[in-house]
Design an enzyme around this catalytic site. Sequence first.
Site, PDB file in Angstrom:
ATOM      1  N   CYS A 261     -77.297  21.982  21.381  1.00  0.00           N
ATOM      2  CA  CYS A 261     -77.508  22.156  20.033  1.00  0.00           C
ATOM      3  C   CYS A 261     -78.785  22.728  19.633  1.00  0.00           C
ATOM      4  O   CYS A 261     -79.222  23.338  18.877  1.00  0.00           O
ATOM      5  CB  CYS A 261     -76.649  21.105  19.316  1.00  0.00           C
ATOM      6  SG  CYS A 261     -77.409  19.678  19.357  1.00  0.00           S
TER       7      CYS A 261
ATOM      8  N   HIS B  45     -76.077  15.668  16.726  1.00  0.00           N
ATOM      9  CA  HIS B  45     -75.758  17.223  16.666  1.00  0.00           C
ATOM     10  C   HIS B  45     -76.655  17.875  15.500  1.00  0.00           C
ATOM     11  O   HIS B  45     -76.771  17.413  14.363  1.00  0.00           O
ATOM     12  CB  HIS B  45     -74.623  17.557  16.534  1.00  0.00           C
ATOM     13  CG  HIS B  45     -73.903  18.665  16.832  1.00  0.00           C
ATOM     14  ND1 HIS B  45     -74.124  19.204  18.090  1.00  0.00           N
ATOM     15  CD2 HIS B  45     -73.435  19.773  16.067  1.00  0.00           C
ATOM     16  CE1 HIS B  45     -73.675  20.536  18.203  1.00  0.00           C
ATOM     17  NE2 HIS B  45     -73.398  20.927  16.951  1.00  0.00           N
TER      18      HIS B  45
ATOM     19  N   HIS C  44     -73.759  26.966  16.061  1.00  0.00           N
ATOM     20  CA  HIS C  44     -74.215  25.857  16.819  1.00  0.00           C
ATOM     21  C   HIS C  44     -73.830  26.173  18.250  1.00  0.00           C
ATOM     22  O   HIS C  44     -72.865  27.090  18.465  1.00  0.00           O
ATOM     23  CB  HIS C  44     -73.834  24.604  16.357  1.00  0.00           C
ATOM     24  CG  HIS C  44     -72.312  24.343  16.290  1.00  0.00           C
ATOM     25  ND1 HIS C  44     -71.758  23.137  16.707  1.00  0.00           N
ATOM     26  CD2 HIS C  44     -71.226  24.990  16.181  1.00  0.00           C
ATOM     27  CE1 HIS C  44     -70.235  23.260  16.766  1.00  0.00           C
ATOM     28  NE2 HIS C  44     -70.112  24.306  16.435  1.00  0.00           N
TER      29      HIS C  44
END
Length: 180
Positions: free
Chosen positions: A95, A145, A157
Site C-alpha cells: 500500500c 493502510h 490502493h
Amino acid sequence: MSARDDHPASGVPALVSRAAAVSVLTLALVGGGGLVPGNTADATAAPAAASATVSATAAVTAASSGSGHRALRVAASKKGSPYRWGATGPHSFDCSGLTQYAFKRVGKRLPRTADSQYRHVRHLSASARKRGDLVFFHSGRSVYHVGIYAGKGRIWHAPKPGASVRKERIWTRSVWYGRA
C-alpha cells in the site's frame, strides 16, 4: 503537520488574510463603497488588487492539488499490478509502496511506511479532502493502510496479498486524510 496546528509557517494565516482582503475588496466593488475609507479615486486600485489576490490564492490551491491529481493518475495506471509486501514498484506494490511510487513520479517525496507518510503530510478534515489526497486507515492511533483518494468515496490502493492494485470504496469510517 496537522491542519489544526497553529504554526506560522503553515501558510493558513496568510490564506485567511488573503480571503478577508478579497471579501473586503469585493464588497467595495459591488456597492459597499461606504465601508471603504477614502474617496472614489482611492478605490480604483481595488480591482487590480482583488485580481492579484485571487490569482495568488488560486495558484496556491492549484499547486497543492496538482501533484495529487497527477499521482492519482500514476496510481490508476498501475491497475492490476500485484500486491507484494515491501514492494515499491514499478511492477508490484504494497500500500505505502504504491503511494510513495506515485508521488515520487510527480516530484514529491514520501517516507516508506503508511504511518510515516501520515506523520509527513498536512492533515485534512474529510470535508476538505480532494482527489489525489492520501487516505489513511487507522485502528486507534495506529495507521495500518494508505491509498489515494479518487473521489466519490473511493481510493486507488494495493489492498493485500493475493490481490492487485485497484479502485475500491472506502470501507470504514476509521480514516484520516492528508495532502502531500
